[in-house]
Design a protein around this motif. Structure first.
Motif, short mmCIF file in Angstrom:
data_model
loop_
_atom_site.label_atom_id
_atom_site.label_comp_id
_atom_site.label_asym_id
_atom_site.label_seq_id
_atom_site.Cartn_x
_atom_site.Cartn_y
_atom_site.Cartn_z
N ASP A 196 0.86 -1.18 0.00
CA ASP A 196 0.00 0.00 0.00
C ASP A 196 0.89 1.24 0.00
O ASP A 196 2.06 1.18 0.43
N TYR A 197 0.37 2.36 -0.47
CA TYR A 197 1.15 3.59 -0.55
C TYR A 197 0.37 4.76 0.04
O TYR A 197 -0.83 4.90 -0.21
N ALA A 198 1.06 5.61 0.80
CA ALA A 198 0.46 6.80 1.40
C ALA A 198 0.60 7.99 0.45
O ALA A 198 1.71 8.30 0.00
N LEU A 199 -0.51 8.63 0.14
CA LEU A 199 -0.51 9.78 -0.75
C LEU A 199 0.28 10.94 -0.14
O LEU A 199 0.13 11.25 1.04
N SER A 213 -4.79 17.42 1.32
CA SER A 213 -5.43 17.91 2.54
C SER A 213 -6.09 16.77 3.31
O SER A 213 -6.70 16.99 4.35
N THR A 214 -5.94 15.56 2.79
CA THR A 214 -6.58 14.38 3.38
C THR A 214 -5.55 13.26 3.50
O THR A 214 -4.86 12.95 2.53
N ALA A 215 -5.42 12.68 4.69
CA ALA A 215 -4.56 11.50 4.84
C ALA A 215 -5.23 10.33 4.14
O ALA A 215 -6.39 10.01 4.41
N PHE A 216 -4.50 9.72 3.21
CA PHE A 216 -5.11 8.64 2.43
C PHE A 216 -4.06 7.63 2.00
O PHE A 216 -2.96 8.01 1.60
N ASN A 217 -4.42 6.35 2.09
CA ASN A 217 -3.55 5.28 1.63
C ASN A 217 -4.15 4.59 0.41
O ASN A 217 -5.32 4.17 0.44
#
Length: 212
Positions: free
Chosen positions: A51-54, A108-112
């Motif tokens: 998985d990757y964090a934006l 502006s949003t934490a997203f994986n």
């Protein structure tokens, strides 16, 4: 031609993109006016395994000033086109003035991003979504297909605020930056192992000194 800075953490990688550009003679004007291209979206699919964090997205734009308002998002997959679910939003950067620049849009949003899943980078300047003005999304000539960790999944556009889409054959200049989710865990594991190893050597030396 102007040149912006592609800002990303030192450990960030190109998830998908086609920067740097070769030249900027190609472009698509996106406008909030009825009948114009007001939505353009890029599809991409993550591989199996990680998985990757934006981190951020970079778009190469011109004709962007402080009066232009538009949305840059990550959306789910709706099959052959973007879905309606907004998974992450990006902050609009300030205009760099007249010319062509790389604009970095911070998340502006934490997203994986989940492995083995398709997503869309969604750029929307339609009036129905609060957009106004016009921007030009530049592309290289000849065009450069996006590459990276993810697999490029095509490009679509809409003239009716995302109700219907048609395919575009020439991709525009962009990049999505991300970090591998295990990075932090692995880094902490290495640090922890190093500390424990160091304590082990210290204890061994102290024991050897007592025997002497």
């Amino acid at each position: 031609m102007g040149g912006g800075v592609n800002v990303a953490p030192s450990y960030a990688i190109n998830l998908i993109g086609n920067l740097p550009q070769t030249n900027d003679s190609g472009f698509r004007t996106m406008s909030s006016s009825t009948g114009g291209s007001n939505v353009v979206a890029v599809g991409f699919t993550l591989p199996t395994g990680t998985d990757y964090a934006l981190q951020n997205a970079v778009l190469r734009l011109s004709s962007y000033d402080s009066t232009d308002v538009f949305n840059v998002q990550i959306r789910n997959d709706g099959g052959t086109n973007p879905g309606s679910t907004v998974l992450a939003n990006f902050n609009l950067p300030g205009s760099q003035g007249t010319g062509i620049f790389d604009y970095t849009f911070s998340s502006s949003t934490a997203f994986n991003f989940q492995q083995n899943t398709k997503y869309w980078l969604y750029v929307d300047i339609s009036a129905g979504s609060g957009g106004s003005g016009s921007i030009a999304w530049r592309r290289s000539t000849p065009a450069i297909d996006p590459t990276g960790i993810a697999t490029y999944g095509g490009l679509v556009m809409s003239r009716d605020e995302g109700s219907t889409f048609s395919n575009i054959t020439t991709p525009y200049s962009f990049q999505v930056n991300a970090t591998a989710v295990p990075w932090e865990t692995d880094a902490l594991s290495v640090i922890g192992s190093t500390v424990l190893f160091g304590f082990g050597l210290w204890g061994k030396n102290k024991f050897a000194q007592k025997k002497i």
